[in-house]
Design a protein around this motif. Sequence first.
Motif, mmCIF file in Angstrom:
data_model
loop_
_atom_site.group_PDB
_atom_site.id
_atom_site.type_symbol
_atom_site.label_atom_id
_atom_site.label_comp_id
_atom_site.label_asym_id
_atom_site.label_seq_id
_atom_site.Cartn_x
_atom_site.Cartn_y
_atom_site.Cartn_z
ATOM 1 N N ILE A 1 0.829 -1.206 0.000
ATOM 2 C CA ILE A 1 0.000 0.000 0.000
ATOM 3 C C ILE A 1 0.868 1.263 0.000
ATOM 4 C CG2 ILE A 1 -1.647 1.326 1.392
ATOM 5 C CD1 ILE A 1 -2.943 -1.383 2.091
ATOM 6 N N PHE A 2 2.002 1.224 0.696
ATOM 7 C CA PHE A 2 2.865 2.400 0.749
ATOM 8 C C PHE A 2 3.666 2.599 -0.534
ATOM 9 C CE2 PHE A 2 2.708 1.959 5.532
ATOM 10 C CZ PHE A 2 1.927 3.078 5.697
ATOM 11 N N ILE A 3 4.026 1.525 -1.228
ATOM 12 C CA ILE A 3 4.842 1.675 -2.432
ATOM 13 C C ILE A 3 3.996 1.999 -3.663
ATOM 14 C CG2 ILE A 3 4.890 -0.733 -3.213
ATOM 15 C CD1 ILE A 3 7.847 -0.355 -3.781
ATOM 16 N N ALA A 4 2.758 1.582 -3.659
ATOM 17 C CA ALA A 4 1.903 1.751 -4.833
ATOM 18 C C ALA A 4 1.738 3.209 -5.272
ATOM 19 C CB ALA A 4 0.545 1.095 -4.609
ATOM 20 N N PRO A 5 1.523 4.183 -4.378
ATOM 21 C CA PRO A 5 1.366 5.563 -4.857
ATOM 22 C C PRO A 5 2.607 6.118 -5.557
ATOM 23 C CG PRO A 5 0.544 5.379 -2.620
ATOM 24 C CD PRO A 5 1.217 4.087 -2.948
ATOM 25 N N TYR A 6 3.780 5.745 -5.078
ATOM 26 C CA TYR A 6 5.011 6.231 -5.709
ATOM 27 C C TYR A 6 5.175 5.643 -7.103
ATOM 28 C CZ TYR A 6 5.998 7.784 -1.007
ATOM 29 O OH TYR A 6 5.915 8.391 0.207
ATOM 30 N N LEU A 7 4.923 4.344 -7.204
ATOM 31 C CA LEU A 7 5.007 3.718 -8.522
ATOM 32 C C LEU A 7 3.889 4.210 -9.432
ATOM 33 C CD1 LEU A 7 5.913 0.088 -7.452
ATOM 34 C CD2 LEU A 7 7.410 1.756 -8.529
ATOM 35 N N THR A 8 2.724 4.497 -8.847
ATOM 36 C CA THR A 8 1.614 5.034 -9.642
ATOM 37 C C THR A 8 2.015 6.344 -10.297
ATOM 38 O OG1 THR A 8 -0.042 3.981 -8.247
ATOM 39 C CG2 THR A 8 -0.767 5.875 -9.541
ATOM 40 N N ARG A 9 2.636 7.231 -9.536
ATOM 41 C CA ARG A 9 3.060 8.519 -10.087
ATOM 42 C C ARG A 9 4.093 8.304 -11.201
ATOM 43 N NH1 ARG A 9 0.708 12.991 -10.546
ATOM 44 N NH2 ARG A 9 0.237 13.025 -8.344
ATOM 45 N N LEU A 10 5.013 7.374 -11.009
ATOM 46 C CA LEU A 10 6.015 7.075 -12.033
ATOM 47 C C LEU A 10 5.350 6.585 -13.315
ATOM 48 C CD1 LEU A 10 9.089 6.518 -12.764
ATOM 49 C CD2 LEU A 10 8.624 4.196 -11.966
ATOM 50 N N PHE A 11 4.437 5.613 -13.184
ATOM 51 C CA PHE A 11 3.763 5.064 -14.354
ATOM 52 C C PHE A 11 2.834 6.095 -14.992
ATOM 53 C CE2 PHE A 11 4.278 0.795 -12.090
ATOM 54 C CZ PHE A 11 5.502 0.571 -12.690
ATOM 55 N N GLU A 12 2.154 6.883 -14.168
ATOM 56 C CA GLU A 12 1.255 7.900 -14.705
ATOM 57 C C GLU A 12 2.022 8.897 -15.569
ATOM 58 O OE1 GLU A 12 -1.922 11.310 -13.203
ATOM 59 O OE2 GLU A 12 -0.344 10.620 -11.852
ATOM 60 N N ASN A 13 3.175 9.358 -15.084
ATOM 61 C CA ASN A 13 3.976 10.302 -15.868
ATOM 62 C C ASN A 13 4.454 9.677 -17.172
ATOM 63 O OD1 ASN A 13 3.693 12.448 -14.115
ATOM 64 N ND2 ASN A 13 5.482 11.859 -12.905
ATOM 65 N N SER A 14 4.801 8.407 -17.143
ATOM 66 C CA SER A 14 5.221 7.727 -18.368
ATOM 67 C C SER A 14 4.074 7.622 -19.363
ATOM 68 C CB SER A 14 5.753 6.330 -18.050
ATOM 69 O OG SER A 14 6.920 6.415 -17.293
ATOM 70 N N ILE A 15 2.881 7.316 -18.868
ATOM 71 C CA ILE A 15 1.724 7.197 -19.758
ATOM 72 C C ILE A 15 1.327 8.564 -20.304
ATOM 73 C CG2 ILE A 15 -0.711 6.539 -19.876
ATOM 74 C CD1 ILE A 15 -0.065 4.371 -17.778
ATOM 75 N N LEU A 16 1.440 9.605 -19.476
ATOM 76 C CA LEU A 16 1.086 10.955 -19.937
ATOM 77 C C LEU A 16 2.038 11.476 -21.006
ATOM 78 C CD1 LEU A 16 0.007 12.678 -16.601
ATOM 79 C CD2 LEU A 16 -1.447 12.090 -18.556
ATOM 80 N N GLU A 17 3.242 10.899 -21.088
ATOM 81 C CA GLU A 17 4.197 11.296 -22.119
ATOM 82 C C GLU A 17 3.807 10.783 -23.502
ATOM 83 O OE1 GLU A 17 8.097 10.084 -20.986
ATOM 84 O OE2 GLU A 17 8.188 11.449 -19.289
ATOM 85 N N VAL A 18 2.908 9.812 -23.555
ATOM 86 C CA VAL A 18 2.461 9.260 -24.834
ATOM 87 C C VAL A 18 1.658 10.336 -25.567
ATOM 88 C CG1 VAL A 18 1.056 7.481 -25.948
ATOM 89 C CG2 VAL A 18 2.440 6.921 -23.939
ATOM 90 N N SER A 19 1.957 10.503 -26.827
ATOM 91 C CA SER A 19 1.301 11.531 -27.632
ATOM 92 C C SER A 19 -0.207 11.299 -27.697
ATOM 93 C CB SER A 19 1.881 11.504 -29.047
ATOM 94 O OG SER A 19 1.135 12.314 -29.907
ATOM 95 N N LYS A 20 -0.947 12.382 -27.574
ATOM 96 C CA LYS A 20 -2.413 12.308 -27.668
ATOM 97 C C LYS A 20 -2.842 11.818 -29.058
ATOM 98 C CE LYS A 20 -3.561 14.943 -23.824
ATOM 99 N NZ LYS A 20 -2.961 14.081 -22.841
ATOM 100 N N GLY A 21 -1.990 12.043 -30.044
ATOM 101 C CA GLY A 21 -2.296 11.592 -31.397
ATOM 102 C C GLY A 21 -2.410 10.085 -31.493
ATOM 103 N N ILE A 22 -1.655 9.376 -30.675
ATOM 104 C CA ILE A 22 -1.728 7.912 -30.683
ATOM 105 C C ILE A 22 -3.090 7.460 -30.173
ATOM 106 C CG2 ILE A 22 -0.775 5.841 -29.582
ATOM 107 C CD1 ILE A 22 1.976 7.168 -29.817
ATOM 108 N N VAL A 23 -3.572 8.102 -29.119
ATOM 109 C CA VAL A 23 -4.893 7.758 -28.584
ATOM 110 C C VAL A 23 -5.974 8.108 -29.606
ATOM 111 C CG1 VAL A 23 -6.564 8.236 -26.749
ATOM 112 C CG2 VAL A 23 -4.136 8.024 -26.198
ATOM 113 N N GLU A 24 -5.843 9.266 -30.233
ATOM 114 C CA GLU A 24 -6.821 9.663 -31.250
ATOM 115 C C GLU A 24 -6.818 8.697 -32.424
ATOM 116 O OE1 GLU A 24 -5.814 13.673 -32.222
ATOM 117 O OE2 GLU A 24 -6.392 14.435 -30.248
ATOM 118 N N ALA A 25 -5.636 8.257 -32.838
ATOM 119 C CA ALA A 25 -5.552 7.295 -33.938
ATOM 120 C C ALA A 25 -6.207 5.978 -33.544
ATOM 121 C CB ALA A 25 -4.093 7.074 -34.323
ATOM 122 N N ALA A 26 -5.975 5.538 -32.314
ATOM 123 C CA ALA A 26 -6.583 4.291 -31.844
ATOM 124 C C ALA A 26 -8.102 4.405 -31.803
ATOM 125 C CB ALA A 26 -6.033 3.937 -30.463
#
Length: 135
Positions: free
Chosen positions: A87-112
Amino acid sequence: MMIDLGVPMSQIILAAEQTVYMVFVSLFLGTILAIIMSVVLVLTNADGILKNKYVFTVLLMVFILPLTKMIVGTRIGTTAALVPLVIFIAPYLTRLFENSILEVSKGIVEAAQSMGASYFEIVWYFLLPEAKSSL
């Protein structure tokens, strides 16, 4: 020449094994939980494809001991220590993964979306593979 630590070597080895067990199991389970939470955060943020501002909830740590007792059956020991560690490690890893996912271009989501991909397909086949490189 062995240094006498005042503790039998078998206890030192057991403590080392328990430490490695707790670290790796909590990291593995925390990573799975963090990936799920980060995807939910990205999908439901203001620019996400499932906009919802009520998704953010607060976990009260008061509930960890009863939760540990419910899941593991005890509140003490190395296995019981895994619940709060995850429970304590999950928020830190969540922020790491969230930032990585947010770096994905919005155009890729729009294309999908234009290809008719479902939400699951967008996450599984587009967002996660594209975000993997920044992890």
